[in-house]
Design a protein around this motif. Structure first.
Motif, short mmCIF file in Angstrom:
data_model
loop_
_atom_site.label_atom_id
_atom_site.label_comp_id
_atom_site.label_asym_id
_atom_site.label_seq_id
_atom_site.Cartn_x
_atom_site.Cartn_y
_atom_site.Cartn_z
N VAL A 145 24.17 78.49 13.66
CA VAL A 145 24.60 77.09 13.61
C VAL A 145 25.70 76.93 12.57
CG1 VAL A 145 23.87 74.75 13.01
CG2 VAL A 145 22.39 76.18 14.42
N THR A 156 29.57 68.82 16.04
CA THR A 156 28.14 69.11 16.02
C THR A 156 27.49 68.84 17.38
OG1 THR A 156 27.77 66.93 15.08
CG2 THR A 156 27.86 68.76 13.55
N LYS A 157 28.02 67.86 18.08
CA LYS A 157 27.47 67.56 19.41
C LYS A 157 27.66 68.75 20.35
CE LYS A 157 27.57 62.56 19.78
NZ LYS A 157 28.70 61.74 19.33
N CYS A 160 25.11 71.43 19.48
CA CYS A 160 23.77 71.08 19.99
C CYS A 160 23.68 71.40 21.47
CB CYS A 160 23.47 69.61 19.78
SG CYS A 160 23.19 69.17 18.06
N LYS A 161 24.73 71.02 22.17
CA LYS A 161 24.75 71.23 23.61
C LYS A 161 24.81 72.73 23.94
CE LYS A 161 27.09 69.32 27.52
NZ LYS A 161 28.51 69.26 27.87
N THR A 166 18.28 70.12 19.30
CA THR A 166 18.43 68.69 18.99
C THR A 166 19.31 68.54 17.75
OG1 THR A 166 16.54 68.72 17.52
CG2 THR A 166 16.12 68.22 19.85
N SER A 167 19.85 67.34 17.57
CA SER A 167 20.69 67.14 16.39
C SER A 167 19.84 67.21 15.12
CB SER A 167 21.44 65.82 16.48
OG SER A 167 20.54 64.76 16.57
N ASN A 169 17.39 69.18 14.59
CA ASN A 169 17.28 70.60 14.34
C ASN A 169 18.57 71.13 13.71
OD1 ASN A 169 16.94 73.41 14.67
ND2 ASN A 169 15.48 73.02 16.33
N LEU A 170 19.69 70.70 14.24
CA LEU A 170 20.97 71.16 13.71
C LEU A 170 21.15 70.77 12.25
CD1 LEU A 170 24.39 71.44 15.19
CD2 LEU A 170 24.19 69.80 13.33
#
Lengths: 195, 95
Positions: A145, A156-157, A160-161, A166-167, A169-170
């Motif tokens: 990450v 960041t999106k 995640c994708k 999930t955000s 989690n990120l």
């Protein structure tokens, strides 16, 4: 349908596959290595990148440089590799090392020490070496990450994708990675240099 | 009042996305009184800007470090590429 003849004689203008390894091999390898921390795996991905690029050379539109185009393919391969790893080892991460940085009431157990002037540190090869080692020492998911967000500058999106996380989690991964990286660098002696 | 652990969480996140107004104020207040978190914030910001594409740390990590492809690996790749290049069929198998 206009039959197309493919082969060495119908290369896209601007691409020169015969020279790829010589021109871009090392750069792609270093890029892969910073992301994977494994020489054999980095080599494999670079090789795959070249072969995939060769297959897709018709689609090279000349909008980016040859290097940039190859790098784009490599980035996709790295993301795929991260995803594959996560499927293989779905470990829940309860980070004891990070918890130990803080007391039960959430205050620092031992606060960060002062760092030398970044202007000087950045020119110090030992700092770069420590940084390299500390990046490699980040645990799997945090390393992945962190590399995508920080080194690649991805939204960041998108991360995640790409990684299917999930955000929340990120943000947890980024927080831990930063705490750990900072501490690791300090442990290697960079907190105590004379400033 | 925010704990240092929570403050570092916000310090980290604000490097990547804007915080909500409430979070921003809570963090600002915490930083006003917490020397250690101010230091933490400064250090991770330095790393953040240096590591970003185009940043100096980023360039150093990617450019120098003496890492290069092993000669055998490079040779092997060249052979594979050459082989793939001279394969006569196109992607659709037509001529």
């Amino acid at each position: 349908m206009g039959a197309k003849k493919m082969g060495a004689d119908t290369l896209q203008p601007g691409l020169d596959p015969q020279a790829w390894v010589k021109r871009h091999g090392d750069a792609l390898f270093r890029y892969a290595l910073v992301h994977l921390h494994d020489r054999a795996q980095a080599q494999d991905l670079v090789q795959e990148t070249f072969l995939a690029a060769l297959k897709a050379r018709e689609r090279y539109a000349g909008r980016s440089s040859e290097r940039g185009w190859l790098l784009g393919i490599l980035k996709h391969k790295i993301m795929d590799e991260y995803r594959r790893r996560r499927r293989e080892q779905p470990l829940p991460e309860n980070d004891r090392e990070i918890d130990a940085l803080f007391l039960d009431n959430g205050r620092w157990r031992e606060g960060p020490s002062a760092w030398p002037d970044p202007e000087r540190a950045f020119e110090d090869d030992r700092f770069i070496a420590a940084l390299r080692e500390c990046l490699a020492a980040l645990p799997g998911r945090q390393a992945e990450v962190f590399a995508l967000v920080e080194l690649d500058g991805l939204e960041t999106k998108a991360v995640c994708k790409g990684l299917k996380i999930t955000s929340t989690n990120l943000w947890v991964m980024m927080h831990r990675a930063r705490l750990r990286l900072r501490q690791c660098i300090e442990r290697r002696g960079f907190g105590r240099l004379p400033c | 009042m925010l704990s240092c652990r929570d403050a570092t969480r916000l310090i980290s996140r604000r490097l990547d996305e804007p915080l909500a107004r409430r979070e921003r104020w809570a963090l600002r207040l915490h930083l006003l009184f917490c020397y250690w978190c101010r230091r933490f914030a400064a250090q991770v910001r330095v790393l953040h800007h240096g590591l970003y594409p185009g940043g100096r740390l980023h360039r150093k990590l990617m450019d120098q470090g003496g890492e290069s492809l092993a000669p055998e690996a490079a040779r092997h790749m060249e052979e594979r590429l050459q082989q793939a290049l001279t394969e006569p069929t196109d992607e659709n198998g037509r001529h």
